[in-house]
Design a protein around this motif. Sequence first.
Motif, mmCIF file in Angstrom:
data_model
loop_
_atom_site.group_PDB
_atom_site.id
_atom_site.type_symbol
_atom_site.label_atom_id
_atom_site.label_comp_id
_atom_site.label_asym_id
_atom_site.label_seq_id
_atom_site.Cartn_x
_atom_site.Cartn_y
_atom_site.Cartn_z
ATOM 1 N N GLU A 127 0.746 -1.299 0.193
ATOM 2 C CA GLU A 127 0.312 0.080 0.112
ATOM 3 C C GLU A 127 0.907 1.391 0.203
ATOM 4 N N THR A 128 2.135 1.098 0.766
ATOM 5 C CA THR A 128 2.870 2.378 0.830
ATOM 6 C C THR A 128 3.841 2.476 -0.220
ATOM 7 N N ILE A 129 3.919 1.351 -0.833
ATOM 8 C CA ILE A 129 5.045 1.262 -2.021
ATOM 9 C C ILE A 129 6.511 1.362 -1.207
ATOM 10 N N ASN A 130 6.596 0.481 -0.540
ATOM 11 C CA ASN A 130 7.895 0.373 0.431
ATOM 12 C C ASN A 130 8.395 -0.765 0.495
ATOM 13 N N ARG A 131 9.754 -0.873 0.703
ATOM 14 C CA ARG A 131 10.446 -2.109 0.839
ATOM 15 C C ARG A 131 10.448 -2.505 2.426
ATOM 16 N N TRP A 132 10.331 -1.752 3.160
ATOM 17 C CA TRP A 132 10.326 -2.111 4.629
ATOM 18 C C TRP A 132 8.892 -2.134 5.177
ATOM 19 N N ASN A 133 8.688 -2.537 6.447
ATOM 20 C CA ASN A 133 7.399 -2.619 7.129
ATOM 21 C C ASN A 133 7.677 -1.425 8.101
ATOM 22 N N PRO A 134 6.394 -1.067 8.639
ATOM 23 C CA PRO A 134 6.580 0.042 9.355
ATOM 24 C C PRO A 134 7.275 0.398 10.499
ATOM 25 N N LEU A 135 8.081 -0.728 10.820
ATOM 26 C CA LEU A 135 9.131 -0.733 12.075
ATOM 27 C C LEU A 135 10.511 -0.218 11.044
ATOM 28 N N ALA A 136 10.398 -0.210 9.824
ATOM 29 C CA ALA A 136 11.936 -0.059 9.271
ATOM 30 C C ALA A 136 12.599 -1.189 9.246
ATOM 31 N N ILE A 137 11.825 -2.217 9.198
ATOM 32 C CA ILE A 137 12.569 -3.561 9.083
ATOM 33 C C ILE A 137 12.449 -4.112 7.571
ATOM 34 N N ASP A 138 13.507 -4.893 7.087
ATOM 35 C CA ASP A 138 13.247 -5.330 5.674
ATOM 36 C C ASP A 138 12.775 -6.822 5.946
ATOM 37 N N PRO A 139 11.712 -7.320 5.507
ATOM 38 C CA PRO A 139 10.892 -8.336 5.543
ATOM 39 C C PRO A 139 12.093 -9.700 4.944
ATOM 40 N N ASN A 140 12.570 -9.198 3.809
ATOM 41 C CA ASN A 140 13.644 -10.093 3.173
ATOM 42 C C ASN A 140 15.008 -9.956 3.645
ATOM 43 N N ARG A 141 15.131 -9.816 4.977
ATOM 44 C CA ARG A 141 16.360 -9.896 5.627
ATOM 45 C C ARG A 141 16.034 -10.473 6.955
ATOM 46 N N SER A 142 14.743 -10.939 7.052
ATOM 47 C CA SER A 142 14.371 -11.288 8.333
ATOM 48 C C SER A 142 13.841 -12.803 8.469
ATOM 49 N N PHE A 143 13.866 -13.421 7.703
ATOM 50 C CA PHE A 143 13.571 -15.107 7.681
ATOM 51 C C PHE A 143 14.573 -15.879 8.662
ATOM 52 N N TYR A 144 14.321 -15.692 9.873
ATOM 53 C CA TYR A 144 15.139 -16.531 10.703
ATOM 54 C C TYR A 144 14.194 -16.500 12.055
ATOM 55 N N ALA A 145 14.743 -17.577 13.149
ATOM 56 C CA ALA A 145 14.034 -17.704 14.309
ATOM 57 C C ALA A 145 13.802 -16.537 14.793
ATOM 58 N N ASN A 146 12.628 -16.242 15.693
ATOM 59 C CA ASN A 146 12.165 -15.065 16.416
ATOM 60 C C ASN A 146 12.491 -13.845 15.519
ATOM 61 N N SER A 147 11.862 -13.826 14.237
ATOM 62 C CA SER A 147 11.923 -12.747 13.453
ATOM 63 C C SER A 147 11.519 -11.476 13.939
ATOM 64 N N PRO A 148 12.058 -10.471 13.786
ATOM 65 C CA PRO A 148 11.382 -9.202 14.249
ATOM 66 C C PRO A 148 10.221 -8.621 13.149
ATOM 67 N N ALA A 149 10.283 -9.218 11.981
ATOM 68 C CA ALA A 149 9.322 -8.869 11.006
ATOM 69 C C ALA A 149 7.913 -9.993 10.920
ATOM 70 N N GLU A 150 6.957 -9.479 11.123
ATOM 71 C CA GLU A 150 5.854 -10.278 11.361
ATOM 72 C C GLU A 150 5.238 -10.751 10.163
ATOM 73 N N GLU A 151 5.836 -10.064 9.062
ATOM 74 C CA GLU A 151 5.444 -10.319 7.856
ATOM 75 C C GLU A 151 6.243 -11.982 7.433
ATOM 76 N N SER A 152 7.644 -11.994 7.775
ATOM 77 C CA SER A 152 8.322 -13.103 7.659
ATOM 78 C C SER A 152 7.784 -14.324 8.830
ATOM 79 N N ALA A 153 7.745 -13.913 9.916
ATOM 80 C CA ALA A 153 7.349 -14.900 10.864
ATOM 81 C C ALA A 153 5.739 -15.614 10.357
ATOM 82 N N ASN A 154 5.000 -14.577 9.911
ATOM 83 C CA ASN A 154 3.955 -15.265 9.503
ATOM 84 C C ASN A 154 4.000 -16.329 8.449
#
Length: 306
Positions: A127-154
Amino acid sequence: MRSSYTYPIGTPGQKWGDAERIAWREQTTIKREYQQEVVPKIKALAERFNVEQYGALSYDPERYPLLCIKSKQWDAAKPTVLITGGVHGYETSGVHGALLFADEQMEKYSQQFNIIVAPCVSPWGYETINRWNPLAIDPNRSFYANSPAEESANLMALVATIEGDVLVHIDLHETTDTDESEFRPALAAREGIEYIEGMIPDGFYTVGDTENPQPEFQAAVIASVSKVTHIAPADEQGEIIGSPVVQHGVINYPMVKLGLCGGVTTCTFGTTTEVYPDSDKVTNDECNRAQVAAIVGGLDFGIEQL
């Protein structure tokens, strides 16, 4: 090339704290609507496939349900295919290419495979045409245990429900001019490092896994896409976006080490596609169809291995 650049948020040489991340988020705006452009296309497929919600983003759960499309002919004896799009929400053809594949090709390939399509992993970014999520975290660098990005965690939670091994995973992305005009400068500012301008390749390429490169599979994807759009050439250093070109239109990254979506499964055959939508040689429809061609090329190759 620019080696000195001041991003409007933050202090040069200092990593962002909460105040800078909030300032970044507050300058974002809604530019298009997930509920109007994406969700109806997913729900329109519900008669032919199983449409399931695998989560929701806490920023606004009703606005941002996370939806996937599954083949109905699910059979434990079949190999499984995962298609992901919109991990970077601003990369439009990743989302709409995944939906176009589901609409036009998924029934055909469901005869050989169990298929799961997660077409828009990051709807706020869409919607916002952004690479990051609202926390300024890149989901595509966040696919690991206890991910800080809920997009990745889901998405990881969805993958954990898959019974058996995933044979093919194709993650649909774009490389855009805004990578250099906005997103990489923002990354340098967030990390408190100097921004060094790079070069955007003109054309399609793929990113394989350094630990499991599968060159014949990558070549099949490139050959399929070349019928739809042009393939990015190597630059003068023999590279694409700073990585050595290992074969025509292909570079490799360590998927798991970098926390990339391409490492979310232990698939045999995996690739990350990169469409270049800002080329004057392509239309939006061609970009979407290039993503479909990548999937088709990969799945045809997979069928040959069965």
